[in-house]
Motif scaffolding. Sequence first.
Motif, PDB file in Angstrom:
ATOM      1  N   ILE A 134     -12.791  11.867  -6.269  1.00 31.33           N
ATOM      2  CA  ILE A 134     -12.482  10.444  -6.115  1.00 31.33           C
ATOM      3  C   ILE A 134     -10.974  10.306  -5.933  1.00 31.33           C
ATOM      4  N   ILE A 135     -10.567   9.711  -4.822  1.00 30.31           N
ATOM      5  CA  ILE A 135      -9.142   9.546  -4.506  1.00 30.31           C
ATOM      6  C   ILE A 135      -8.851   8.057  -4.359  1.00 30.31           C
ATOM      7  N   ALA A 136      -7.816   7.586  -5.052  1.00 23.51           N
ATOM      8  CA  ALA A 136      -7.459   6.167  -4.971  1.00 23.51           C
ATOM      9  C   ALA A 136      -5.938   6.031  -5.068  1.00 23.51           C
ATOM     10  N   VAL A 137      -5.342   5.440  -4.058  1.00 27.52           N
ATOM     11  CA  VAL A 137      -3.886   5.277  -4.025  1.00 27.52           C
ATOM     12  C   VAL A 137      -3.557   3.788  -4.031  1.00 27.52           C
ATOM     13  N   GLU A 138      -3.012   3.352  -5.144  1.00 28.96           N
ATOM     14  CA  GLU A 138      -2.565   1.954  -5.267  1.00 28.96           C
ATOM     15  C   GLU A 138      -1.065   1.844  -5.068  1.00 28.96           C
ATOM     16  N   ASP A 139      -0.311   2.843  -5.506  1.00 30.39           N
ATOM     17  CA  ASP A 139       1.152   2.833  -5.485  1.00 30.39           C
ATOM     18  C   ASP A 139       1.674   3.597  -4.266  1.00 30.39           C
ATOM     19  N   TYR A 140       2.262   2.864  -3.316  1.00 31.01           N
ATOM     20  CA  TYR A 140       2.872   3.473  -2.133  1.00 31.01           C
ATOM     21  C   TYR A 140       4.386   3.294  -2.165  1.00 31.01           C
ATOM     22  N   SER A 141       4.980   3.492  -3.338  1.00 27.87           N
ATOM     23  CA  SER A 141       6.420   3.304  -3.476  1.00 27.87           C
ATOM     24  C   SER A 141       7.211   4.333  -2.667  1.00 27.87           C
ATOM     25  N   THR A 142       6.664   5.542  -2.472  1.00 25.83           N
ATOM     26  CA  THR A 142       7.347   6.543  -1.646  1.00 25.83           C
ATOM     27  C   THR A 142       7.531   6.024  -0.225  1.00 25.83           C
ATOM     28  N   TYR A 143       6.500   5.423   0.317  1.00 25.30           N
ATOM     29  CA  TYR A 143       6.607   4.856   1.657  1.00 25.30           C
ATOM     30  C   TYR A 143       7.598   3.694   1.672  1.00 25.30           C
ATOM     31  N   ASP A 144       7.539   2.835   0.659  1.00 28.24           N
ATOM     32  CA  ASP A 144       8.459   1.699   0.621  1.00 28.24           C
ATOM     33  C   ASP A 144       9.908   2.173   0.564  1.00 28.24           C
ATOM     34  N   ARG A 145      10.205   3.210  -0.221  1.00 33.28           N
ATOM     35  CA  ARG A 145      11.578   3.735  -0.290  1.00 33.28           C
ATOM     36  C   ARG A 145      12.024   4.285   1.044  1.00 33.28           C
ATOM     37  N   SER A 146      11.105   4.973   1.732  1.00 32.14           N
ATOM     38  CA  SER A 146      11.488   5.597   3.005  1.00 32.14           C
ATOM     39  C   SER A 146      11.759   4.572   4.095  1.00 32.14           C
ATOM     40  N   THR A 147      11.237   3.376   3.933  1.00 33.26           N
ATOM     41  CA  THR A 147      11.423   2.328   4.948  1.00 33.26           C
ATOM     42  C   THR A 147      12.388   1.252   4.491  1.00 33.26           C
ATOM     43  N   GLY A 148      12.932   1.400   3.284  1.00 30.28           N
ATOM     44  CA  GLY A 148      13.872   0.405   2.786  1.00 30.28           C
ATOM     45  C   GLY A 148      13.213  -0.883   2.327  1.00 30.28           C
ATOM     46  N   ARG A 149      11.937  -0.844   2.080  1.00 32.83           N
ATOM     47  CA  ARG A 149      11.235  -2.055   1.636  1.00 32.83           C
ATOM     48  C   ARG A 149      11.248  -2.145   0.119  1.00 32.83           C
TER      49      ARG A 149
ATOM     50  N   ALA B 124      -2.468  11.664  -6.766  1.00 34.28           N
ATOM     51  CA  ALA B 124      -3.061  11.698  -5.423  1.00 34.28           C
ATOM     52  C   ALA B 124      -2.040  12.056  -4.355  1.00 34.28           C
ATOM     53  N   THR B 125      -1.372  13.197  -4.519  1.00 39.07           N
ATOM     54  CA  THR B 125      -0.447  13.689  -3.500  1.00 39.07           C
ATOM     55  C   THR B 125      -1.210  14.467  -2.434  1.00 39.07           C
ATOM     56  N   ARG B 126      -0.552  14.739  -1.330  1.00 39.19           N
ATOM     57  CA  ARG B 126      -1.199  15.506  -0.256  1.00 39.19           C
ATOM     58  C   ARG B 126      -1.582  16.896  -0.770  1.00 39.19           C
ATOM     59  N   ALA B 127      -0.710  17.539  -1.516  1.00 36.61           N
ATOM     60  CA  ALA B 127      -1.012  18.885  -2.008  1.00 36.61           C
ATOM     61  C   ALA B 127      -2.209  18.882  -2.953  1.00 36.61           C
ATOM     62  N   ALA B 128      -2.264  17.894  -3.847  1.00 40.17           N
ATOM     63  CA  ALA B 128      -3.377  17.830  -4.790  1.00 40.17           C
ATOM     64  C   ALA B 128      -4.684  17.529  -4.074  1.00 40.17           C
ATOM     65  N   ILE B 129      -4.636  16.660  -3.084  1.00 45.99           N
ATOM     66  CA  ILE B 129      -5.845  16.340  -2.317  1.00 45.99           C
ATOM     67  C   ILE B 129      -6.346  17.580  -1.589  1.00 45.99           C
ATOM     68  N   ASP B 130      -5.440  18.311  -0.953  1.00 43.40           N
ATOM     69  CA  ASP B 130      -5.833  19.541  -0.256  1.00 43.40           C
ATOM     70  C   ASP B 130      -6.503  20.526  -1.214  1.00 43.40           C
TER      71      ASP B 130
ATOM     72  N   ASP C 206       5.341   9.041   3.659  1.00 42.99           N
ATOM     73  CA  ASP C 206       6.604   8.376   3.977  1.00 42.99           C
ATOM     74  C   ASP C 206       6.586   7.951   5.439  1.00 42.99           C
ATOM     75  N   ASP C 207       7.726   7.497   5.937  1.00 49.38           N
ATOM     76  CA  ASP C 207       7.733   6.917   7.271  1.00 49.38           C
ATOM     77  C   ASP C 207       7.568   7.947   8.385  1.00 49.38           C
TER      78      ASP C 207
ATOM     79  N   LEU D   4       1.204   0.661   8.966  1.00 48.91           N
ATOM     80  CA  LEU D   4       1.894   1.856   8.503  1.00 48.91           C
ATOM     81  C   LEU D   4       2.194   2.868   9.606  1.00 48.91           C
ATOM     82  N   ARG D   5       1.565   2.742  10.761  1.00 56.98           N
ATOM     83  CA  ARG D   5       1.651   3.814  11.754  1.00 56.98           C
ATOM     84  C   ARG D   5       2.964   3.758  12.520  1.00 56.98           C
ATOM     85  N   SER D   6       3.646   4.899  12.629  1.00 59.65           N
ATOM     86  CA  SER D   6       4.835   4.974  13.466  1.00 59.65           C
ATOM     87  C   SER D   6       4.920   6.293  14.203  1.00 59.65           C
ATOM     88  N   ALA D   7       4.025   7.223  13.899  1.00 62.83           N
ATOM     89  CA  ALA D   7       4.031   8.521  14.560  1.00 62.83           C
ATOM     90  C   ALA D   7       2.617   8.878  14.984  1.00 62.83           C
TER      91      ALA D   7
END
Length: 447
Positions: A8-23, A79-85, A125-126, A173-176
Amino acid sequence: MFNNHALIIAVEDYSTYDRSTGRPKGTSDVPGALNDARAMFRQCLAMGFSPERIRVLTSPKLSPAELGPGATENNVGEATRAAIDADIERLVRELSGSKVAAGLLTFSGHGLEDQGVALCPSDTDDSFDNVVHVAEVIRRVGNGQAADNLTMLLDCCHAQVGLAAAATLRTRLRSAAVTRSLTAQGLRERVIAASRSDEPAQWGTFAGVTHGAFTWAITAALGQWKTTEEQGVSRSNVSYGRLVAVTRELLASLSFRQVPVLSGPNGVADLAFLHPGLVGHRGETKPVPDGIRGLMEIDIGYYKIDYLKNGNWKLLAYAHSDGATTDWKIDPSGVKGLSAQYTMRLSVSTQAAYDGSPLTPQTPAWTGWGNLISSPGYPTGSGQITFAGTYGTGTLAVAFKISGSTVDWMKWYSPVNQLVSVPSNGIQLASVTGNYPGNCYIGTDTF
């Protein structure tokens, strides 16, 4: 112990993305994702999953106490990428073992359209370099036993699997762009997506708790069907097709702008949810919910009916509910001795007051049939006995059908025209006692 496994994977906190975009922190959070994880954990337990076979990755990480009863530190992670993998690899190993197994992978969080759906872990991140493409997950699962026994529930935007999305679609969220696509051809996993490839997924508040609308709807639907053991696996009695249809109906009835989609191998719509393997059996699913359902309850308490004969009060019947079990009895000597009409009285007590001591009787203000009990035709071997009246805080009635020396059925009514069925299954009057799980339940009926 059922051989069911869940990630079961659930991501509520996207603060890493917000920091990378200055939000500002919290701008990109997904309200209710943690509650989705808790709901899925409870659903797995309800279906018979062993807690030690459920892994829950969230952001922020839940403590065992926050996750729910039965959880330990071994259940929870970030719920990081490494842990999910790592946990996807673990799930695949479990499903590829020598024993038949069923696997469930769920995701609640942000999803990207990238010629197919990609899931955003907590450390997105961004650059979007570490998103989890569902097509890549399916490639890692392979084409063997693991694929044939894996179910995915994706509560995110653009979640549809098995249909390449148009290149012009974009999400917030998409930029790449990293081109990976998955077509329906050859898909062996069973995937229920919260939305079509061109649709967002939504969240809402249900009974004061925020959830992804899809997670709320599909867990609400799953809970209405029983589970069945098959080949050491716990599977539901609802088919994938019926489950998706009910989930759609729930969302549509509340005007959510998303349509859940089922993808998978041929015949998946008719297969039982979490069925081991891809070969089903005729009659194994139920189109109508078959789960345990209680109706309205009469008060927990003790109800006793006496009748006056030859100057003495004699027990006719009682029902006693303690909140877990309802006990009932029809007194054989009382029933057999009825040959005319008799004055009735009712004794009532709440469970809190009842300790086995004598009850203070109440003489009801009678309604319906009046304050008499009669046995029409009983001298010839059969009849129906009825009684009804109010007793201060409610109304109670009782009726039972007699054939010779057998009680065919007994019914309590509270309030008027509300039915409490007490099955007797033809119990002989010499031993007319019994109990059944639960309280006295009532539902609309007439008599």
